[in-house]
Design a protein around this motif. Sequence first.
Motif, short mmCIF file in Angstrom:
data_model
loop_
_atom_site.label_atom_id
_atom_site.label_comp_id
_atom_site.label_asym_id
_atom_site.label_seq_id
_atom_site.Cartn_x
_atom_site.Cartn_y
_atom_site.Cartn_z
N LEU A 48 -5.77 0.82 -4.59
CA LEU A 48 -5.70 -0.62 -4.33
C LEU A 48 -7.10 -1.24 -4.39
O LEU A 48 -7.34 -2.19 -5.13
CB LEU A 48 -5.04 -0.90 -2.98
N ILE A 54 0.82 -1.21 0.00
CA ILE A 54 0.00 0.00 0.00
C ILE A 54 0.85 1.25 0.00
O ILE A 54 0.41 2.33 -0.43
CB ILE A 54 -0.97 0.00 1.21
N SER A 69 -2.90 -5.52 -10.39
CA SER A 69 -4.07 -4.65 -10.55
C SER A 69 -4.58 -4.61 -11.99
O SER A 69 -5.70 -4.18 -12.24
CB SER A 69 -3.75 -3.23 -10.10
N PHE A 93 -4.31 -9.06 -2.72
CA PHE A 93 -4.92 -7.80 -2.34
C PHE A 93 -5.57 -7.88 -0.96
O PHE A 93 -5.53 -6.91 -0.20
CB PHE A 93 -5.96 -7.39 -3.39
#
Length: 299
Positions: A280, A67, A183, A233
């Motif tokens: 995120l 993060i 992502s 994630f």
Amino acid sequence: MERQPLLFIEGMLIAARVVDAEKCFIYLRDEYPVVRKILQIEIAKLENSGVVPVGFIDLRRGAGAYICGEESAMIESIEGKRGLPRHRPPFVAQNGIFGRPTLVHNVETLVWVARVMREGPEVLNSVERNGRKGLRSYSVSGRVKEPGVKLLPAGSTIIDLIEASGGMLDGHAFKAYQPGGPSSGLLPASINDVPLDFDTLQPLGTFIGSAAVVVLSDQDSIRDAASNMLRFFAAESCGQCTPCRVGCDKAVLLMQDDNWDGGLLTELTETMIDASICGLGQAAPNPILSVLKYFPDEV
């Protein structure tokens, strides 16, 4: 390899001069002690030679949270707090580190700033492929013979990257690829003529992101690859906002079913995209959406 830290720091000092910065911070994950030592040596040389005052460049070690690749979470970590993304506005350019206006760049950008200043604009704009100018560092891994970072034209396609990586492993046939980090989700091998650049992949529902390309073969499970991304994630979510914290965990559970509930997963992803605080949570659903779009038969 030894020249890269110098170019990076040189680019950082150029950027600092342009905005008249009072201090520079370098944020480095603690998993890279060799890189930290190199940077410490280079910073000491600059201080000893009088190029910068002692303490002008502050090398900060981070705990390695994913993060903290988000700029405001990184600033929170530099300030000694937990790495949590900030709400916007204000943006970091207005209210960044310790409440001061802050310019944030990644290492690759600063290296190119230094190279262009040293070698002229031709170092970038003299290279053209598929209508795209410039060079890009692609990190290629997966089912290729020679994984690693490849410096290639920005207009390179996935086929170009595979060729630059020695081709597919023996006995493996190209099936799919992740174009820019977890992502970015997954694209099928049939989409192999699109330049992997900043604005070329959005029509396909994805993006170049970090240019971390993972090549999958016919021996890989698309379902397992997507599930692995969502577990990542779920583990790396900072937990600050409910859509991301609960959404990632819920998605992991739903993806364990033999047959995915496309309607429920789509509803969940829409909530995560619309309501998560940072990139995120907003991008975490992309593996799900790409699989539903391009590999529906596998789920």
